[in-house]
Design a protein around this motif. Structure first.
Motif, PDB file in Angstrom:
ATOM      1  N   SER A  10      -0.115  43.142  18.623  1.00 27.55           N
ATOM      2  CA  SER A  10      -0.518  41.742  18.754  1.00 27.55           C
ATOM      3  C   SER A  10      -1.998  41.681  19.120  1.00 27.55           C
ATOM      4  N   ARG A  11      -2.538  40.506  18.930  1.00 26.72           N
ATOM      5  CA  ARG A  11      -3.941  40.280  19.214  1.00 26.72           C
ATOM      6  C   ARG A  11      -4.095  38.843  19.681  1.00 26.72           C
ATOM      7  N   THR A  12      -4.892  38.644  20.696  1.00 26.00           N
ATOM      8  CA  THR A  12      -5.150  37.308  21.215  1.00 26.00           C
ATOM      9  C   THR A  12      -6.659  37.097  21.269  1.00 26.00           C
ATOM     10  N   PHE A  13      -7.089  35.919  20.905  1.00 27.77           N
ATOM     11  CA  PHE A  13      -8.509  35.609  21.028  1.00 27.77           C
ATOM     12  C   PHE A  13      -8.659  34.144  21.391  1.00 27.77           C
ATOM     13  N   THR A  14      -9.807  33.803  21.915  1.00 27.36           N
ATOM     14  CA  THR A  14     -10.083  32.425  22.316  1.00 27.36           C
ATOM     15  C   THR A  14     -11.365  31.963  21.632  1.00 27.36           C
ATOM     16  N   TRP A  15     -11.545  30.659  21.619  1.00 29.01           N
ATOM     17  CA  TRP A  15     -12.764  30.082  21.057  1.00 29.01           C
ATOM     18  C   TRP A  15     -12.995  28.741  21.711  1.00 29.01           C
ATOM     19  N   GLN A  16     -14.182  28.205  21.460  1.00 30.55           N
ATOM     20  CA  GLN A  16     -14.533  26.895  22.003  1.00 30.55           C
ATOM     21  C   GLN A  16     -14.594  25.873  20.880  1.00 30.55           C
ATOM     22  N   ASP A  17     -14.587  24.608  21.246  1.00 33.04           N
ATOM     23  CA  ASP A  17     -14.603  23.508  20.288  1.00 33.04           C
ATOM     24  C   ASP A  17     -15.811  23.623  19.354  1.00 33.04           C
ATOM     25  N   PRO A  18     -15.572  23.840  18.052  1.00 31.20           N
ATOM     26  CA  PRO A  18     -16.703  23.997  17.126  1.00 31.20           C
ATOM     27  C   PRO A  18     -17.508  22.717  16.923  1.00 31.20           C
ATOM     28  N   MET A  19     -16.917  21.573  17.211  1.00 30.94           N
ATOM     29  CA  MET A  19     -17.637  20.316  17.012  1.00 30.94           C
ATOM     30  C   MET A  19     -18.740  20.116  18.050  1.00 30.94           C
ATOM     31  N   ALA A  20     -18.666  20.850  19.157  1.00 33.83           N
ATOM     32  CA  ALA A  20     -19.736  20.759  20.160  1.00 33.83           C
ATOM     33  C   ALA A  20     -21.054  21.257  19.554  1.00 33.83           C
ATOM     34  N   ASN A  21     -21.003  22.291  18.739  1.00 36.16           N
ATOM     35  CA  ASN A  21     -22.208  22.793  18.076  1.00 36.16           C
ATOM     36  C   ASN A  21     -22.677  21.853  16.976  1.00 36.16           C
ATOM     37  N   ALA A  22     -21.737  21.228  16.291  1.00 37.49           N
ATOM     38  CA  ALA A  22     -22.088  20.326  15.194  1.00 37.49           C
ATOM     39  C   ALA A  22     -22.975  19.184  15.690  1.00 37.49           C
ATOM     40  N   ALA A  23     -22.806  18.793  16.933  1.00 36.88           N
ATOM     41  CA  ALA A  23     -23.622  17.722  17.504  1.00 36.88           C
ATOM     42  C   ALA A  23     -25.093  18.110  17.593  1.00 36.88           C
ATOM     43  N   HIS A  24     -25.388  19.405  17.572  1.00 36.53           N
ATOM     44  CA  HIS A  24     -26.767  19.877  17.682  1.00 36.53           C
ATOM     45  C   HIS A  24     -27.488  19.951  16.334  1.00 36.53           C
ATOM     46  N   VAL A  25     -26.772  19.745  15.218  1.00 32.00           N
ATOM     47  CA  VAL A  25     -27.371  19.864  13.889  1.00 32.00           C
ATOM     48  C   VAL A  25     -28.560  18.922  13.729  1.00 32.00           C
ATOM     49  N   GLY A  26     -28.460  17.718  14.235  1.00 30.99           N
ATOM     50  CA  GLY A  26     -29.556  16.755  14.100  1.00 30.99           C
ATOM     51  C   GLY A  26     -30.674  16.963  15.093  1.00 30.99           C
ATOM     52  N   GLN A  27     -30.467  17.842  16.071  1.00 31.15           N
ATOM     53  CA  GLN A  27     -31.459  18.023  17.131  1.00 31.15           C
ATOM     54  C   GLN A  27     -32.247  19.314  17.021  1.00 31.15           C
ATOM     55  N   ARG A  28     -31.693  20.297  16.317  1.00 32.99           N
ATOM     56  CA  ARG A  28     -32.340  21.610  16.234  1.00 32.99           C
ATOM     57  C   ARG A  28     -32.361  22.098  14.791  1.00 32.99           C
ATOM     58  N   SER A  29     -33.338  22.915  14.490  1.00 34.97           N
ATOM     59  CA  SER A  29     -33.386  23.519  13.160  1.00 34.97           C
ATOM     60  C   SER A  29     -32.242  24.521  13.031  1.00 34.97           C
ATOM     61  N   GLY A  30     -31.966  24.952  11.814  1.00 39.44           N
ATOM     62  CA  GLY A  30     -30.919  25.942  11.605  1.00 39.44           C
ATOM     63  C   GLY A  30     -31.203  27.232  12.351  1.00 39.44           C
ATOM     64  N   LEU A  31     -32.451  27.685  12.330  1.00 39.02           N
ATOM     65  CA  LEU A  31     -32.812  28.907  13.047  1.00 39.02           C
ATOM     66  C   LEU A  31     -32.605  28.732  14.543  1.00 39.02           C
ATOM     67  N   GLU A  32     -33.007  27.585  15.080  1.00 42.13           N
ATOM     68  CA  GLU A  32     -32.819  27.335  16.518  1.00 42.13           C
ATOM     69  C   GLU A  32     -31.337  27.317  16.892  1.00 42.13           C
ATOM     70  N   LEU A  33     -30.492  26.735  16.035  1.00 45.25           N
ATOM     71  CA  LEU A  33     -29.048  26.714  16.297  1.00 45.25           C
ATOM     72  C   LEU A  33     -28.463  28.124  16.340  1.00 45.25           C
ATOM     73  N   ILE A  34     -28.803  28.926  15.342  1.00 44.43           N
ATOM     74  CA  ILE A  34     -28.260  30.285  15.289  1.00 44.43           C
ATOM     75  C   ILE A  34     -28.796  31.118  16.446  1.00 44.43           C
ATOM     76  N   GLN A  35     -30.073  30.968  16.769  1.00 44.66           N
ATOM     77  CA  GLN A  35     -30.620  31.721  17.891  1.00 44.66           C
ATOM     78  C   GLN A  35     -29.974  31.292  19.209  1.00 44.66           C
ATOM     79  N   ALA A  36     -29.630  30.012  19.348  1.00 45.00           N
ATOM     80  CA  ALA A  36     -28.947  29.544  20.559  1.00 45.00           C
ATOM     81  C   ALA A  36     -27.538  30.148  20.652  1.00 45.00           C
ATOM     82  N   MET A  37     -26.868  30.330  19.506  1.00 50.12           N
ATOM     83  CA  MET A  37     -25.552  30.984  19.507  1.00 50.12           C
ATOM     84  C   MET A  37     -25.694  32.454  19.895  1.00 50.12           C
TER      85      MET A  37
END
Length: 170
Positions: A10-37
């Motif tokens: 078995s395998r278990t993994f967790t993640w966070q709400d992906p829509m939280a990042n989507a809110a940053h699309v209008g505020q940061r460039s693509g490079l800035e978003l990926i670098q923040a991740m």
């Protein structure tokens, strides 16, 4: 004739709400978003956790994603499933395009053409997938991705066309 019982894994993994990042699309460039991740300021997308992609680096027009092949990536033949490798290639190529986009502009993959050159197994070691933008226009971009094993051998190659668009108008 009886079947041999194999202990389940078995395998278990967790993640966070992906829509939280989507809110940053209008505020940061693509490079800035990926670098923040990469820096951990923003959560990695769920697919990174699903496939256990381990490390990423980015600069304008270029992205590297790494993954160690695991048993849960396997197909019935005992090799890493082509869909897993395709996802890795699509991630590197698409994210390379993303690094070239200004704030408020999105992209999506139009097509992905993959060539598998050798089988990948756990013995392949660390996989390194480098994506690079070959050409970028106002509406589309062309990128490639090269997937190599721990010995530096090319195991798969892809080209991808991406549609560039304004998410607010979609």
């Amino acid at each position: 004739m009886g079947q041999t019982q194999i202990a389940p894994r078995s395998r278990t993994f967790t993640w966070q709400d992906p829509m939280a990042n989507a809110a940053h699309v209008g505020q940061r460039s693509g490079l800035e978003l990926i670098q923040a991740m990469i820096a951990g300021e923003l959560a990695a997308p769920p697919v990174m956790h699903l496939l256990d992609m381990s490390r990423m680096e980015a600069e304008k027009g270029r992205v590297v994603v790494e993954m160690v092949p695991q048993e849960f990536h396997y197909n019935p033949l005992g090799t890493v499933h082509g869909g897993v490798l395709s996802t890795l290639l699509d991630t590197a190529a698409g994210c390379a395009v993303h690094t070239t986009l200004p704030a408020g502009i999105g992209y999506t993959t139009l097509d992905l053409s993959v060539k598998f050159l050798r089988p990948v197994t756990i013995a392949s070691g660390l996989l390194r997938c480098e994506g690079a933008v070959l050409s970028a226009g106002r509406r589309t971009a062309l990128a490639e991705a090269r997937l190599t094993d721990e010995k530096g051998r090319l195991v798969a190659h892809a080209t991808s066309s991406c549609l560039i668009f304004d998410p607010a108008a979609a």
